[in-house]
Design an enzyme around this catalytic site. Sequence first.
Site, PDB file in Angstrom:
ATOM      1  N   ARG A  51       0.864  -1.177   0.000  1.00  0.00           N
ATOM      2  CA  ARG A  51       0.000   0.000   0.000  1.00  0.00           C
ATOM      3  C   ARG A  51       0.903   1.230   0.000  1.00  0.00           C
ATOM      4  O   ARG A  51       2.047   1.183   0.478  1.00  0.00           O
ATOM      5  CB  ARG A  51      -0.885   0.015   1.245  1.00  0.00           C
ATOM      6  CG  ARG A  51      -1.838  -1.168   1.365  1.00  0.00           C
ATOM      7  CD  ARG A  51      -2.649  -1.071   2.644  1.00  0.00           C
ATOM      8  NE  ARG A  51      -3.634  -2.142   2.753  1.00  0.00           N
ATOM      9  CZ  ARG A  51      -3.410  -3.306   3.375  1.00  0.00           C
ATOM     10  NH1 ARG A  51      -2.225  -3.528   3.950  1.00  0.00           N
ATOM     11  NH2 ARG A  51      -4.342  -4.232   3.421  1.00  0.00           N
ATOM     12  N   LYS A  70      -2.884  -2.853   7.710  1.00  0.00           N
ATOM     13  CA  LYS A  70      -4.119  -2.391   8.347  1.00  0.00           C
ATOM     14  C   LYS A  70      -4.424  -3.222   9.592  1.00  0.00           C
ATOM     15  O   LYS A  70      -4.260  -4.445   9.591  1.00  0.00           O
ATOM     16  CB  LYS A  70      -5.291  -2.488   7.366  1.00  0.00           C
ATOM     17  CG  LYS A  70      -5.249  -1.460   6.250  1.00  0.00           C
ATOM     18  CD  LYS A  70      -6.501  -1.546   5.405  1.00  0.00           C
ATOM     19  CE  LYS A  70      -6.531  -0.460   4.337  1.00  0.00           C
ATOM     20  NZ  LYS A  70      -7.745  -0.533   3.506  1.00  0.00           N
ATOM     21  N   HIS A  97      -2.568   3.351  -6.255  1.00  0.00           N
ATOM     22  CA  HIS A  97      -3.190   2.125  -5.749  1.00  0.00           C
ATOM     23  C   HIS A  97      -3.431   1.118  -6.865  1.00  0.00           C
ATOM     24  O   HIS A  97      -3.450  -0.092  -6.632  1.00  0.00           O
ATOM     25  CB  HIS A  97      -4.500   2.464  -5.046  1.00  0.00           C
ATOM     26  CG  HIS A  97      -4.918   1.436  -4.035  1.00  0.00           C
ATOM     27  ND1 HIS A  97      -4.084   1.003  -3.022  1.00  0.00           N
ATOM     28  CD2 HIS A  97      -6.078   0.741  -3.884  1.00  0.00           C
ATOM     29  CE1 HIS A  97      -4.709   0.097  -2.295  1.00  0.00           C
ATOM     30  NE2 HIS A  97      -5.917  -0.083  -2.796  1.00  0.00           N
ATOM     31  N   ARG A 130      -0.770  -1.474  -7.138  1.00  0.00           N
ATOM     32  CA  ARG A 130      -0.928  -2.611  -6.219  1.00  0.00           C
ATOM     33  C   ARG A 130      -1.940  -3.607  -6.777  1.00  0.00           C
ATOM     34  O   ARG A 130      -1.741  -4.821  -6.712  1.00  0.00           O
ATOM     35  CB  ARG A 130      -1.359  -2.085  -4.852  1.00  0.00           C
ATOM     36  CG  ARG A 130      -1.656  -3.132  -3.793  1.00  0.00           C
ATOM     37  CD  ARG A 130      -1.840  -2.432  -2.450  1.00  0.00           C
ATOM     38  NE  ARG A 130      -2.813  -3.081  -1.587  1.00  0.00           N
ATOM     39  CZ  ARG A 130      -2.524  -4.028  -0.717  1.00  0.00           C
ATOM     40  NH1 ARG A 130      -1.280  -4.468  -0.603  1.00  0.00           N
ATOM     41  NH2 ARG A 130      -3.467  -4.542   0.067  1.00  0.00           N
ATOM     42  N   HIS A 187      -4.524  -9.155   3.046  1.00  0.00           N
ATOM     43  CA  HIS A 187      -5.985  -9.123   3.109  1.00  0.00           C
ATOM     44  C   HIS A 187      -6.483 -10.111   4.153  1.00  0.00           C
ATOM     45  O   HIS A 187      -6.013 -11.246   4.232  1.00  0.00           O
ATOM     46  CB  HIS A 187      -6.594  -9.494   1.753  1.00  0.00           C
ATOM     47  CG  HIS A 187      -6.465  -8.420   0.737  1.00  0.00           C
ATOM     48  ND1 HIS A 187      -6.543  -8.670  -0.620  1.00  0.00           N
ATOM     49  CD2 HIS A 187      -6.260  -7.079   0.854  1.00  0.00           C
ATOM     50  CE1 HIS A 187      -6.387  -7.531  -1.283  1.00  0.00           C
ATOM     51  NE2 HIS A 187      -6.221  -6.557  -0.406  1.00  0.00           N
ATOM     52  N   TYR A 211      -9.513  -7.679  -5.966  1.00  0.00           N
ATOM     53  CA  TYR A 211      -8.326  -6.975  -6.425  1.00  0.00           C
ATOM     54  C   TYR A 211      -7.795  -7.526  -7.736  1.00  0.00           C
ATOM     55  O   TYR A 211      -7.025  -6.877  -8.426  1.00  0.00           O
ATOM     56  CB  TYR A 211      -7.217  -7.098  -5.370  1.00  0.00           C
ATOM     57  CG  TYR A 211      -7.088  -5.913  -4.456  1.00  0.00           C
ATOM     58  CD1 TYR A 211      -8.134  -5.542  -3.630  1.00  0.00           C
ATOM     59  CD2 TYR A 211      -5.929  -5.170  -4.416  1.00  0.00           C
ATOM     60  CE1 TYR A 211      -8.025  -4.465  -2.784  1.00  0.00           C
ATOM     61  CE2 TYR A 211      -5.804  -4.089  -3.568  1.00  0.00           C
ATOM     62  CZ  TYR A 211      -6.859  -3.745  -2.757  1.00  0.00           C
ATOM     63  OH  TYR A 211      -6.743  -2.672  -1.921  1.00  0.00           O
TER      64      TYR A 211
END
Length: 304
Positions: A159, A182, A250, A253, A276, A285
């Site tokens: 990210r 995250k 982004h 990615r 994820h 994605y």
Amino acid sequence: MISPAAHDALDTFLTHRAALGGASENTLDAYRRDIADYLAFMTLHKGAQQGLGPLTKIGVPDMRSWMASERGQGLSARSLARKLSAVKSFYRWLAEREGFDPTAVLSTRAPKFQAKLPRPLAEDAARAVIDTVEIQSRDDWVGARDTAVVTLLYGCGLRISEALGLTGADVPLPPSLRIVGKGGKERLVPVIDAAREAVDTYLRLCPMEITPEMEVFRGVRGGPLGARAVQKAMEQTRLQLGLPASATPHAMRHSFATHLLSAGGDLRAIQELLGHASLSTTQAYTQVDTARLMEVYNKAHPKA
């Protein structure tokens, strides 16, 4: 506008969520804003500012009024769904604590919206971005910096916040990086030679001394590099290459994941590389043809 009791309940809920882990500061801030907005509306709607009593007696009409008010103020269906999710989390916790039936809140359906699918670049376009981004700046070191960041996004699937969060203690880049993503979730990311070389080139040209505690990527004024500077470099690059507006940092990615899967990568391995929590997020994605997805599925399925 919100009663002291409601304020205290919200603070306690957020402390509880933070203690459980898995929620970043940004997530907690979003929860605070969304739930506070809801509480403020219900305070006015119910005409009562004291205690938690009115909040424990919310009915279906009250929820409909809140949602109609939010939509009337121009809130998108996607944003309202996010707010409703935060409110439901708060009510699950509050109902357990206060001992009331939260069915009216928990049974409220989120508005339907068309999920935005990521749009990865074609492989040749992704390579062209890396080759072109460095010439968007008059300063060689800035061009090398932007190239290094974009190479980390595409070559390692980072990210943008993760790439910009690398510090002097992380360089020279090792064969693999331990990334905290995250929700504080850690993952191990292999570093390809191209990414390592791009960062080394930037460090050689950078006019600033990078100490172990400093962010590696620096702005022209000496402070940590912000995401906006990288986004601007990508905007200039895509205009020069004639790429669509979806060609963002982004998207690099997204492209990493899609091209890796297209080349035969395992979907669950890619999930780990991206950090994820859900495999469905990884699938969103990756944009490859249905036949390729079925091929991966058939090879992985235990009954195949």
